[in-house]
Design a protein around this motif. Sequence first.
Motif, short mmCIF file in Angstrom:
data_model
loop_
_atom_site.label_atom_id
_atom_site.label_comp_id
_atom_site.label_asym_id
_atom_site.label_seq_id
_atom_site.Cartn_x
_atom_site.Cartn_y
_atom_site.Cartn_z
N GLN A 13 3.23 -1.23 -2.96
CA GLN A 13 2.67 0.09 -3.20
C GLN A 13 3.09 0.60 -4.57
O GLN A 13 4.12 0.19 -5.13
CB GLN A 13 3.13 1.06 -2.12
CG GLN A 13 2.49 0.83 -0.78
CD GLN A 13 2.82 1.93 0.21
OE1 GLN A 13 3.88 2.52 0.17
NE2 GLN A 13 1.89 2.20 1.12
N SER A 118 -1.01 -1.32 -4.86
CA SER A 118 -1.94 -0.41 -4.20
C SER A 118 -1.55 1.04 -4.50
O SER A 118 -0.37 1.37 -4.66
CB SER A 118 -1.94 -0.65 -2.70
OG SER A 118 -0.66 -0.38 -2.16
N SER A 119 -2.56 1.88 -4.58
CA SER A 119 -2.30 3.30 -4.88
C SER A 119 -2.02 4.10 -3.62
O SER A 119 -2.21 3.62 -2.51
CB SER A 119 -3.48 3.89 -5.64
OG SER A 119 -4.66 3.74 -4.88
#
Length: 119
Positions: A13, A118-119
């Motif tokens: 993340q 990942s955002s």
Amino acid sequence: QVQLVESGGGLVQAGGSLRLSCVASGTIYRINTTGWYRQAPGKQRELVAAITRGGNTNYADSVKGRFTISRDNAKNTVYLQMNSLKPEDTAAYYCNAAFFPAYGTREYWGQGTQDTVSS
């Protein structure tokens, strides 16, 4: 001849960390500079960070302060510690080894490792 094997990629993340490793084998005494490059889809491969046998380093402006390249000569390994990762760091990361000029303008590449943030 030099062989490079990368490991350590994966999914993380945004804000997280990953550490990549590049293990070299073969005529490693001829290697002057080991670098990490990355290539995102639709973009050119770019230098992320590099380290010389003497320990000099340089970084892309986009990763300064977040990524650290280091080497363990006893293990023939170069590391890329990546902190505060951003989605734009998503790419395939490749290890590169370049010889001292006295041995000719030879370069070798690893097979690459995919990093996805990942955002």
